[in-house]
Design an enzyme around this catalytic site. Structure first.
Site, PDB file in Angstrom:
ATOM      1  CB  SER A 163      37.902  36.096  45.744  1.00 18.70           C
ATOM      2  OG  SER A 163      38.506  35.100  44.949  1.00 18.70           O
ATOM      3  CB  THR A 164      40.727  38.297  42.527  1.00 25.74           C
ATOM      4  OG1 THR A 164      40.275  37.031  42.059  1.00 25.74           O
ATOM      5  CG2 THR A 164      41.912  38.760  41.713  1.00 25.74           C
ATOM      6  CG  HIS A 182      37.473  32.505  47.238  1.00 30.08           C
ATOM      7  ND1 HIS A 182      36.750  33.165  46.291  1.00 30.08           N
ATOM      8  CD2 HIS A 182      36.567  32.009  48.121  1.00 30.08           C
ATOM      9  CE1 HIS A 182      35.465  33.075  46.565  1.00 30.08           C
ATOM     10  NE2 HIS A 182      35.324  32.378  47.672  1.00 30.08           N
ATOM     11  CG  MET A 229      37.843  37.428  39.206  1.00 32.18           C
ATOM     12  SD  MET A 229      38.597  36.419  37.901  1.00 32.18           S
ATOM     13  CE  MET A 229      39.466  35.190  38.856  1.00 32.18           C
ATOM     14  CG  ASP A 269      31.579  32.399  47.434  1.00 35.79           C
ATOM     15  OD1 ASP A 269      30.456  32.006  47.804  1.00 35.79           O
ATOM     16  OD2 ASP A 269      32.630  32.133  48.035  1.00 35.79           O
TER      17      ASP A 269
END
Length: 357
Positions: A176-177, A203, A297, A300
């Site tokens: 993600s991030t 993401h 973050m 998940d």
């Protein structure tokens, strides 16, 4: 926390500033173009900047380059439209040192809807990055990469069984991030003759994932494409889940895999979700797979990592020192579902496990 909002749209500036100002700990200043933004930056010494990607005069990328010269450590969050041009510029900005991005609420049907989208998509990023710098600047707390454990995390089950023997048939990745930069490190290090498919959930919204796949394909020895519904996964190829759709792995023939793309409800507020990919891949591969959790973050991938280990597969997670945010990989390591690996060793670890098995 001091936040600087740079955007040429008065509506966007007003909406973002209003939402940010609702938080008790955020002081907000706005700028209507890049040059004014640079002046405000010098005056304010902000803890975080939200920066419009497409502006007349000094563009978002040009403004970012100037910010990086004089304020190299200020976190900059790119705020872009959900278009191919916006996606391309955002990925360029991430490569130039922007820390994160969010998409504008252009589909909102009312002012309240637009404000709620800002609260959901942009405000958490402003708080995350701004608090880190603010805590360092005023010396009240140390900046943290790893967030505290969430009380909502389900209790850990019994220790997972030993990994299954036999050939590794699939590698699945959740990120993600900080993901585009992490993937740009890992993917070029994978060999052209990798004997298994690699399936990735990053993401990102629609359009952005297609652009990311195109960029990674140009950097990598293996083919990288956005996954297509019904497509058969090939060894030595990597597939990225399209934004806005879950990617499920299903069996194809005796030992192969194909993809099903769905619009089922988000999981962990995400679609695509890492948990969906990991859960379905663990079942389809009967445990003969490796899960990889990179920077991001939230949590998940945690439940999906449990599914993989319970099925007899293995999981590795990016270590804290090399993660932009040690959220997703941190949960996996804390729950003892996988060992921590530095980013520059992730590809070597994948290749080694494929070769050994």
């Amino acid at each position: 926390m001091r936040a600087l909002v740079v955007d040429d749209s008065v509506v966007v500036r007003r909406t973002v500033a209003t939402v940010l100002a609702e938080a008790d700990d955020i002081e907000v200043v706005t700028a209507s173009d890049g040059r004014i933004g640079l002046r405000r930056c010098a005056e304010l010494n902000p803890d975080v900047i939200t920066l419009d990607v497409e502006m007349p005069g000094l563009t978002g990328l040009e403004t970012l380059a100037e910010i990086r010269k004089d304020f190299p450590t200020v976190p900059v969050i790119m705020y872009s439209t959900l278009t191919a041009r916006g996606a391309e510029a955002t990925l360029d900005a991430l490569a130039l040192g922007a820390v994160d991005y969010a998409t504008k609420p252009e589909g909102a049907i009312s002012r309240d809807d637009a404000a709620e989208m800002v609260r959901q998509n942009l405000l958490p990023l402003v708080k995350l990055w701004g608090k880190r710098r603010a805590s360092t600047r005023i010396g009240t707390a140390s900046a943290r990469r790893s967030p505290p454990l969430d009380d909502a995390v389900p209790a850990a089950p019994a220790p997972p069984p030993k990994p299954k023997t036999g050939p590794l048939r699939l590698v699945v990745v959740g990120v993600s991030t900080g993901g585009p930069a992490a993937l740009a490190t890992v993917m070029p290090m994978l060999p052209e003759n990798l004997r298994v498919p690699v399936v990735i959930v990053q993401h990102m919204p629609p359009v952005f994932t297609a652009m990311l796949a195109e960029r990674l394909d140009g950097l990598s020895n293996i083919s990288v494409t956005e996954a297509v519904d019904g497509e058969v996964a090939l060894p030595g190829h990597a597939y990225i889940a399209p934004g806005g759709k879950h990617l499920e792995v299903v069996r194809y023939g005796a030992s192969g895999f194909s993809f099903e793309l769905t619009e089922n409800p988000p999981e962990n507020s995400c679609r695509p979700a890492v948990d969906v990919l990991f859960r379905t891949a663990a079942a389809a591969a009967d445990g003969h797979l490796l899960g990889v959790v990179l920077t991001g973050m939230g949590q998940d991938g945690l439940l999906g990592a449990r599914d993989i280990t319970q099925a007899g597969g293995e999981v590795i997670a990016q270590d804290e020192a090399t993660s932009v945010v040690w959220g997703m990989p941190g949960y996996v390591v804390r729950e003892r579902l996988g060992r921590a690996v530095p980013l520059d060793e992730v590809a070597r670890t994948i290749t080694g496990k494929v070769a050994r098995q």
